[in-house]
Structures are given as structure tokens and as C-alpha cells.
Design a protein around this motif. Structure first.
Motif, PDB file in Angstrom:
ATOM      1  N   ALA A 467      -8.097  -6.725   3.582  1.00  0.00           N
ATOM      2  CA  ALA A 467      -7.143  -6.688   5.405  1.00  0.00           C
ATOM      3  C   ALA A 467      -6.188  -5.662   5.670  1.00  0.00           C
ATOM      4  CB  ALA A 467      -6.910  -8.031   5.821  1.00  0.00           C
ATOM      5  N   ILE A 468      -5.902  -4.885   6.191  1.00  0.00           N
ATOM      6  CA  ILE A 468      -4.705  -4.059   6.463  1.00  0.00           C
ATOM      7  C   ILE A 468      -4.787  -3.876   7.870  1.00  0.00           C
ATOM      8  CG2 ILE A 468      -4.170  -2.627   5.036  1.00  0.00           C
ATOM      9  CD1 ILE A 468      -6.676  -0.393   6.945  1.00  0.00           C
ATOM     10  N   ARG A 469      -3.304  -3.860   8.467  1.00  0.00           N
ATOM     11  CA  ARG A 469      -2.981  -3.868   9.930  1.00  0.00           C
ATOM     12  C   ARG A 469      -4.076  -2.907  11.063  1.00  0.00           C
ATOM     13  NH1 ARG A 469       2.401  -3.328   9.887  1.00  0.00           N
ATOM     14  NH2 ARG A 469       2.144  -0.760  10.503  1.00  0.00           N
ATOM     15  N   LYS A 470      -3.671  -1.445  10.766  1.00  0.00           N
ATOM     16  CA  LYS A 470      -4.168  -0.153  11.190  1.00  0.00           C
ATOM     17  C   LYS A 470      -4.895   0.721   9.559  1.00  0.00           C
ATOM     18  CE  LYS A 470      -2.638   2.474  14.827  1.00  0.00           C
ATOM     19  NZ  LYS A 470      -1.274   3.061  15.552  1.00  0.00           N
ATOM     20  N   LEU A 471      -5.675   1.548  10.668  1.00  0.00           N
ATOM     21  CA  LEU A 471      -5.959   2.007   9.828  1.00  0.00           C
ATOM     22  C   LEU A 471      -5.855   3.516   9.713  1.00  0.00           C
ATOM     23  CD1 LEU A 471     -10.095   1.743   9.662  1.00  0.00           C
ATOM     24  CD2 LEU A 471      -9.104   0.914   8.151  1.00  0.00           C
ATOM     25  N   PRO A 472      -5.307   4.357   8.631  1.00  0.00           N
ATOM     26  CA  PRO A 472      -5.194   5.787   9.444  1.00  0.00           C
ATOM     27  C   PRO A 472      -6.037   6.474  10.236  1.00  0.00           C
ATOM     28  CG  PRO A 472      -5.595   5.609   7.155  1.00  0.00           C
ATOM     29  CD  PRO A 472      -5.300   4.725   7.731  1.00  0.00           C
ATOM     30  N   SER A 503       3.147   5.943  10.433  1.00  0.00           N
ATOM     31  CA  SER A 503       3.828   4.825   9.740  1.00  0.00           C
ATOM     32  C   SER A 503       2.281   3.652   8.528  1.00  0.00           C
ATOM     33  CB  SER A 503       4.837   4.065  10.754  1.00  0.00           C
ATOM     34  OG  SER A 503       3.651   3.442  11.746  1.00  0.00           O
ATOM     35  N   VAL A 504       1.631   3.734   9.461  1.00  0.00           N
ATOM     36  CA  VAL A 504       0.639   3.206   8.765  1.00  0.00           C
ATOM     37  C   VAL A 504       0.011   3.534   6.928  1.00  0.00           C
ATOM     38  CG1 VAL A 504      -1.426   4.872   8.761  1.00  0.00           C
ATOM     39  CG2 VAL A 504      -2.067   2.009   8.701  1.00  0.00           C
ATOM     40  N   TYR A 505       0.810   3.954   6.412  1.00  0.00           N
ATOM     41  CA  TYR A 505       1.080   5.070   4.725  1.00  0.00           C
ATOM     42  C   TYR A 505       1.830   3.662   4.044  1.00  0.00           C
ATOM     43  CZ  TYR A 505      -1.922   8.600   5.488  1.00  0.00           C
ATOM     44  OH  TYR A 505      -3.963   9.384   6.041  1.00  0.00           O
ATOM     45  N   ALA A 506       2.828   3.553   4.749  1.00  0.00           N
ATOM     46  CA  ALA A 506       4.165   2.615   3.947  1.00  0.00           C
ATOM     47  C   ALA A 506       3.350   1.683   4.347  1.00  0.00           C
ATOM     48  CB  ALA A 506       5.557   2.911   5.155  1.00  0.00           C
ATOM     49  N   HIS A 507       2.714   0.741   5.216  1.00  0.00           N
ATOM     50  CA  HIS A 507       2.184  -0.286   4.965  1.00  0.00           C
ATOM     51  C   HIS A 507       0.828  -0.601   4.562  1.00  0.00           C
ATOM     52  CE1 HIS A 507       0.281  -3.446   6.437  1.00  0.00           C
ATOM     53  NE2 HIS A 507      -1.191  -3.055   7.283  1.00  0.00           N
ATOM     54  N   LEU A 508       0.669   0.759   4.344  1.00  0.00           N
ATOM     55  CA  LEU A 508      -0.903   0.643   2.660  1.00  0.00           C
ATOM     56  C   LEU A 508      -0.198   0.478   1.455  1.00  0.00           C
ATOM     57  CD1 LEU A 508      -3.673   3.482   4.431  1.00  0.00           C
ATOM     58  CD2 LEU A 508      -3.885   1.053   4.158  1.00  0.00           C
ATOM     59  N   GLU A 509       0.578   1.348   1.788  1.00  0.00           N
ATOM     60  CA  GLU A 509       1.594   0.935   0.503  1.00  0.00           C
ATOM     61  C   GLU A 509       1.838  -0.222  -0.246  1.00  0.00           C
ATOM     62  OE1 GLU A 509       4.752   3.860  -0.857  1.00  0.00           O
ATOM     63  OE2 GLU A 509       4.143   5.401   0.639  1.00  0.00           O
ATOM     64  N   GLU A 510       2.659  -0.980   0.951  1.00  0.00           N
ATOM     65  CA  GLU A 510       2.764  -2.325   0.880  1.00  0.00           C
ATOM     66  C   GLU A 510       1.518  -3.512   0.584  1.00  0.00           C
ATOM     67  OE1 GLU A 510       4.644  -6.002   2.935  1.00  0.00           O
ATOM     68  OE2 GLU A 510       4.253  -3.836   4.039  1.00  0.00           O
ATOM     69  N   VAL A 511      -0.018  -3.204   1.014  1.00  0.00           N
ATOM     70  CA  VAL A 511      -0.921  -4.167   0.782  1.00  0.00           C
ATOM     71  C   VAL A 511      -1.289  -3.791  -0.344  1.00  0.00           C
ATOM     72  CG1 VAL A 511      -3.327  -4.416   1.922  1.00  0.00           C
ATOM     73  CG2 VAL A 511      -1.094  -3.940   3.681  1.00  0.00           C
ATOM     74  N   LEU A 512      -1.741  -2.258  -0.764  1.00  0.00           N
ATOM     75  CA  LEU A 512      -2.185  -2.449  -1.590  1.00  0.00           C
ATOM     76  C   LEU A 512      -1.317  -2.285  -3.159  1.00  0.00           C
ATOM     77  CD1 LEU A 512      -3.273   1.346  -0.956  1.00  0.00           C
ATOM     78  CD2 LEU A 512      -4.467  -0.354  -1.878  1.00  0.00           C
ATOM     79  N   ARG A 513       0.058  -2.795  -3.553  1.00  0.00           N
ATOM     80  CA  ARG A 513       0.421  -3.421  -3.830  1.00  0.00           C
ATOM     81  C   ARG A 513       0.459  -4.759  -3.667  1.00  0.00           C
ATOM     82  NH1 ARG A 513       4.882   0.920  -2.296  1.00  0.00           N
ATOM     83  NH2 ARG A 513       5.277   2.421  -3.886  1.00  0.00           N
ATOM     84  N   GLN A 514       0.336  -5.558  -2.827  1.00  0.00           N
ATOM     85  CA  GLN A 514       0.515  -6.540  -3.434  1.00  0.00           C
ATOM     86  C   GLN A 514      -1.006  -7.230  -3.947  1.00  0.00           C
ATOM     87  OE1 GLN A 514       0.459  -8.269   1.094  1.00  0.00           O
ATOM     88  NE2 GLN A 514       2.878  -7.507   1.063  1.00  0.00           N
ATOM     89  N   LYS A 515      -2.112  -6.209  -3.633  1.00  0.00           N
ATOM     90  CA  LYS A 515      -3.217  -6.570  -4.591  1.00  0.00           C
ATOM     91  C   LYS A 515      -3.756  -5.981  -5.786  1.00  0.00           C
ATOM     92  CE  LYS A 515      -5.526  -8.281  -0.760  1.00  0.00           C
ATOM     93  NZ  LYS A 515      -5.367  -9.623  -0.506  1.00  0.00           N
ATOM     94  N   GLY A 516      -2.366  -5.757  -6.685  1.00  0.00           N
ATOM     95  CA  GLY A 516      -2.107  -5.387  -8.140  1.00  0.00           C
ATOM     96  C   GLY A 516      -2.727  -3.884  -7.737  1.00  0.00           C
ATOM     97  N   TYR A 517      -2.315  -2.629  -7.166  1.00  0.00           N
ATOM     98  CA  TYR A 517      -2.621  -1.329  -7.466  1.00  0.00           C
ATOM     99  C   TYR A 517      -1.436  -0.891  -7.293  1.00  0.00           C
ATOM    100  CZ  TYR A 517      -8.025  -2.118  -5.758  1.00  0.00           C
ATOM    101  OH  TYR A 517      -8.968  -2.511  -6.147  1.00  0.00           O
ATOM    102  N   ASP A 518      -1.296   0.638  -7.879  1.00  0.00           N
ATOM    103  CA  ASP A 518      -0.232   1.131  -8.177  1.00  0.00           C
ATOM    104  C   ASP A 518      -0.168   2.160  -7.410  1.00  0.00           C
ATOM    105  OD1 ASP A 518       1.441   2.843 -10.889  1.00  0.00           O
ATOM    106  OD2 ASP A 518       2.374   2.308  -9.132  1.00  0.00           O
ATOM    107  N   PRO A 519       0.004   2.142  -6.027  1.00  0.00           N
ATOM    108  CA  PRO A 519      -0.131   3.483  -5.135  1.00  0.00           C
ATOM    109  C   PRO A 519       0.657   4.170  -5.216  1.00  0.00           C
ATOM    110  CG  PRO A 519       0.398   1.349  -3.377  1.00  0.00           C
ATOM    111  CD  PRO A 519       0.374   0.996  -5.131  1.00  0.00           C
ATOM    112  N   LEU A 520       0.186   5.895  -4.704  1.00  0.00           N
ATOM    113  CA  LEU A 520       1.082   7.070  -4.472  1.00  0.00           C
ATOM    114  C   LEU A 520       1.561   7.349  -3.313  1.00  0.00           C
ATOM    115  CD1 LEU A 520       2.241   9.336  -6.517  1.00  0.00           C
ATOM    116  CD2 LEU A 520       0.182  10.628  -6.024  1.00  0.00           C
ATOM    117  N   PRO A 521       3.343   6.812  -3.446  1.00  0.00           N
ATOM    118  CA  PRO A 521       3.441   7.514  -1.496  1.00  0.00           C
ATOM    119  C   PRO A 521       2.891   9.288  -1.407  1.00  0.00           C
ATOM    120  CG  PRO A 521       4.967   7.571  -3.375  1.00  0.00           C
ATOM    121  CD  PRO A 521       4.199   6.874  -4.178  1.00  0.00           C
ATOM    122  N   PRO A 522       2.838   9.214  -0.253  1.00  0.00           N
ATOM    123  CA  PRO A 522       2.884  11.199   0.059  1.00  0.00           C
ATOM    124  C   PRO A 522       4.022  11.558  -0.386  1.00  0.00           C
ATOM    125  CG  PRO A 522       3.605   9.337   2.166  1.00  0.00           C
ATOM    126  CD  PRO A 522       3.552   8.648   0.757  1.00  0.00           C
TER     127      PRO A 522
END
Length: 524
Positions: A467-472, A503-522
């Protein structure tokens, strides 16, 4: 149909009568089958009561009945083969529509072959993108027969009367071309295997088949070798098997990593050769052509050189000029196509021209990306469009997203591929809830996964939805799937300038970290 002789009999009987056949992989759900029934409008459907999977039996007849119920086109006749075993449930028959395969065969009379033109279709085979207008590849009869017969020796090094084993399913193009037609044209014994590389009963299955049937050449998908490697990392399962007749192992259907290639060569004790082709082409576009005397030790990561008849080019996506050696580009084939290739899409001639031949005039657009090395080998690295290759099965993101949206709480959905050691890639779903919806996320994820399973089938290997707040999205409304995928695979990327809300990318990073991923920032 399951992987049983009666399925091959039905294919060959259709060809003998000059009728088209269209096989559907058994892993699809009723809705997907209904889509194909609506499009092909078959006069007869041949099926069976059940198929065998490791640890379970899948009852086909209820899936078929539901598909016919969902379909606008009502099939006038079904022939049902009842497999007779104590664990198998006989199919319930619909009076007036369903006929018993065994009863019909008992009273059948021989029929002469029906002559057809070489350009007449042999079969329809559905490929990716079945939502909206389905894509049904039409295979012409004559040229297909010539190329398949030629390929058995010239590409795969097989001599007449030797045994060949294509470890695929009849519902995919490899099954059509290299379980049924090519080996029989070339007077080879063909092995039909209802089972998996592991679990039926263990990782020794391929070794056993090669040994028991004196197999000389085998065709498999890399994911099947990965499955064997996962359960038998040291190759213990094959040590006691002797197969002096076995000469070559060919892989295709997805990218093959060098670890899998090396494992296969070590434990199957033969050259392991990658080749590349598509449902549309019917046979290999690039390969290590054994019968033509090609070097049997190509560099790792490549799928061989152009097969005779295929003039493969790698073009720049920007200016459509020919790309430099080792430079990633768009892979195309200069026209005309060889005779094994498809002739059109069923009931969609305009779509055929637009989809495959409009982007690069004078070329067939394979929609794959890759490069050519200095020796002329072609490497396939990615799919240009949004198609996810799950264990060799191509599934469109739109198809999966549509299934996610079947859940009433989901407002928007996006699916991206993520790497998987066994299957190559698996889909990962993202969704945005409808406003004012409150539901437990774990429960919702389970329900979305079940929705995809119901509408697409287990072939999708869809297991996660976030679940995310918004799609890029771009300002034109397109979802930026590639950047979402890059975040997870840690491939450097920049936020596209056309993104509506960065700003949705920062949100995606946060959610992915909560789910156990290690996302790469832009990148900045």
C-alpha cells in the motif's frame, strides 16, 4: 489439456483435418481462458478431468465450465478425456455439449489428411497482453514445417531416430515447435513429460529421463535448472546416472545467468547453449547452431549469433541508427522474415502491422533490448515494454494490474518486476486505496493476491502487494514503473522531469524500507 499423449493426439488430429488448434496453458484461471474462447470462437474444446502437480491434483473441468459460463461465445461441443486413477475425480458432463473422449475414439472412423495451402494457418497461440484485444499469433503451415525440420540438425545437432526432450509445456511455443512438430518432422522420438524438474519426485528427474530414454539433446528454461540447483547445489542427484548418448543442453525463454549455465555444464556434463526466440518467431532467432559447426563455447551471457534467415540488427532507440558493438540498443530484424515466423494476428491485421512494423519501418520490432559483441553474438538484456518474464512466462503489467483492481478497495495499481533467483523475475504490486477506505493491510494484501490468482492464475507467481499513498505518474498520467523498479534493484536513476509530484519518491523509499527493502534514492 495436461501433458499427456491425448493432448498431442488432439493437436495432430486438428492438423490432419486442416483445422486450427489453439492450446491454452493449464495454469491460467477461468477468466483468462474465457478471454481466449471469446476471441477464437472454437467449435470444439478438448480437455481432461485433471492434471498432476507436485503434491496435488488440479481439476480442469470446473475451470473449463466456469470459463464457458463467463464467455459470451458459447462453445457448442467439448470432448473430455477422463484420466482413470483412484485419486482422479471423473469430470461432470454437461448433457448435449460434453462428450467422452474414450467413447468417441471407440466409435471413430479414420479420415484422410485434408490438403491445405502452405500459407494456411496451422495454429493460433496467444501471447502477452490478453487484456482488451488479445494477441493470437497465426502460424502458417508450410514454412513452419520446413524450418522446424531444418532446425533439428542445423541448430540442435540431432540425427534422425535419436531421442529429443523439450522440457516445456504444450501450451507454450516451445511445446508446439519442439515437443510436437519439429522432432516428428525430423523422425526423432520426442519425450512428453508431465512433471517438474524437482518435486516429481526430486531433483534427479531430468537425469533419470535422459538416462532411461537415451536422450541425445534437451531443451529447457533456465528457471528449471535453477530449481534443480536450489535443491541440489552440489549436483549429488546426477552422480549415479550415466548418459553417454547425451550431447547438448539448450536453454531459452529468459535470460540465463552464468552461474546457472556453469552449473548445468558441470552436472549435465555437456555443452550448455543459450538461444533466443519468441512466440511470434516460432523458432530461434539467434543460437549456437551446432549442425553448422559453430563454436560450442560462446562467451557467457550471449544467446548466439543470427540463425540463417534472420537478419538481426541492434538499433539506437534515439535515432534508429545501428548501435556500436557492446552498446545497448533496440533489437530488430530486417524484413522479410523467414518462413517460420507468424503471418498475422488473428482477427487483428491492423494491430499486427502497427505493433510490430511501424516503430522501425522495414524491420520487425522484437521489443527486446540488448547488444552485439565483437564476435557477432547477440545478448538479450531486457524487454523494451512492460512485460514481466516469470520463469519464461511473459505476463503484461496491465494484465496483473487489472486483476488487482478487481478488489473493490483498490483505486490504482502498478506492477513492476523484481529479480528472483529461481524464476528470473516475479511481480511486485503497489496499490492506492480508495478514499475513505479502512482495512487491515495484511488482510488486504492476501485478498489482492487471491484476486490476481483468480483472474490471471498461479502462473503469475504474484505474492506481494504494498500500500502506498500515491503512484509516481507523469503529467500525462503514465506510471513511472521503470524508476520504481530501479529503486528496488538499486539501479541508478533520476526522477523524470515529467513527474507530476516528485515528493512521492521519498514516500516510496520510506514504505519500501518498512517492508524490508533497501531502496536506492534518486540521483541528484
Amino acid at each position: 489439456m495436461p501433458m499427456i499423449p491425448e493432448a498431442v493426439i488432439a493437436m495432430l488430429a486438428s492438423a490432419r483435418l486442416g483445422a486450427l488448434h489453439s492450446l491454452v496453458f493449464g495454469g491460467f484461471a477461468s477468466k483468462e481462458l474465457a478471454t481466449r474462447i471469446n476471441h477464437a470462437e472454437p467449435k470444439v474444446i478438448v480437455s481432461a478431468n485433471c492434471a498432476i502437480e507436485p503434491g496435488r491434483v488440479i481439476n480442469y473441468k470446473p475451470l473449463l465450465d466456469k470459463a464457458i459460463e463467463l464467455s459470451d461465445f458459447k462453445v457448442p461441443s467439448c470432448i473430455i478425456y477422463n484420466r482413470d486413477y483412484e485419486k482422479f475425480t471423473p469430470a461432470s458432463m454437461v448433457p448435449g455439449r460434453d462428450k467422452c473422449y474414450q467413447d468417441e475414439m471407440a466409435s471413430a472412423q479414420p479420415h484422410d489428411c485434408v490438403p491445405v495451402s502452405a500459407t494456411d494457418p496451422l495454429y493460433l497461440l496467444y501471447t502477452s497482453g490478453t487484456t482488451g484485444m488479445p494477441k493470437a499469433v497465426v502460424r502458417p503451415s508450410g514454412g513452419h514445417a520446413v524450418v522446424l525440420n531444418w532446425s533439428m540438425y542445423n541448430i540442435y545437432g540431432m540425427h534422425p531416430h535419436e531421442t529429443w526432450f523439450a522440457a516445456s509445456d504444450l501450451g507454450w511455443v516451445v511445446g508446439h515447435s519442439y515437443i510436437v512438430y519439429a522432432p516428428l518432422f525430423h523422425c526423432n522420438t520426442t519425450v512428453l513429460y508431465e512433471g517438474k524438474p524437482v518435486g516429481t519426485p526430486g531433483p534427479s528427474a531430468y537425469y533419470r529421463i535422459i538416462t532411461d530414454h537415451k536422450v541425445a539433446g534437451m531443451f529447457a528454461a533456465p528457471t528449471s535448472i535453477r530449481a534443480v540447483r536450489r535443491e541440489d547445489p552440489n549436483g549429488e542427484a546426477g552422480k549415479d546416472f550415466k548418459f553417454p548418448h547425451f550431447r547438448y543442453l539448450f536453454l531459452a525463454g529468459e535470460y540465463c545467468d552464468h552461474e546457472t549455465m556453469e552449473y548445468a555444464e558441470t552436472h549435465f556434463r555437456v555443452p550448455c547453449l543459450d538461444n533466443w526466440w519468441q512466440t511470434e518467431t516460432g523458432s530461434a532467432i539467434t543460437s549456437t547452431c551446432v549442425g553448422l559447426g559453430t563454436d560450442l563455447r560462446p562467451p557467457p551471457g550471449v544467446a548466439g549469433r543470427s540463425v540463417p534467415g534472420w537478419n538481426v540488427k541492434v538499433l539506437s532507440s534515439e535515432d534508429k541508427s545501428e548501435a556500436e558493438v557492446e552498446t545497448l540498443g533496440h533489437i530488430v530484424v530486417k524484413l522479410p522474415l523467414p518462413p517460420s515466423a507468424f503471418s498475422t494476428l488473428w482477427n487483428n491485421e491492423e494491430g499486427f502491422k502497427k505493433l510490430y512494423f511501424s516503430t522501425f519501418p522495414g524491420y520487425y520490432d522484437t521489443m527486446d533490448a540488448g547488444f552485439r559483441d565483437a564476435q557477432g553474438n547477440i545478448a538479450i538484456t531486457a524487454r523494451v515494454d512492460d512485460v514481466i518474464n516469470v520463469a519464461g512466462h511473459r505476463l503484461s503489467t496491465g494484465q496483473l494490474e487489472e486483476a488487482m483492481l478487481e478488489h473493490g478497495a483498490v483505486a490504482e495499481a502498478a506492477v513492476i518486476p523484481i529479480p528472483d533467483k529461481l524464476k528470473g523475475h516475479v511481480p511486485l504490486g503497489f496499490y492506492v486505496l480508495k478514499a475513505g477506505t479502512f482495512i487491515d493491510e495484511d488482510q488486504l494484501e492476501r485478498e489482492i493476491v487471491m484476486a490476481v490468482r483468480e483472474h490471471v492464475g498461479p502462473v503469475a507467481s504474484f505474492r506481494s502487494a504494498i500500500a502506498i499513498r500515491k503512484l509516481p505518474k507523469t503529467r500525462s498520467g503514465k506510471v513511472a514503473r521503470r524508476t520504481m523498479s530501479s529503486m528496488i534493484t538499486r539501479t541508478p536513476y533520476s526522477i523524470p522531469v515529467t513527474i507530476e509530484d516528485a515528493s512521492v519518491y521519498a514516500h516510496l523509499e520510506e514504505v519500501l524500507r518498512q517492508k524490508g527493502y533497501d531502496p536506492l534514492p534518486p540521483s541528484s
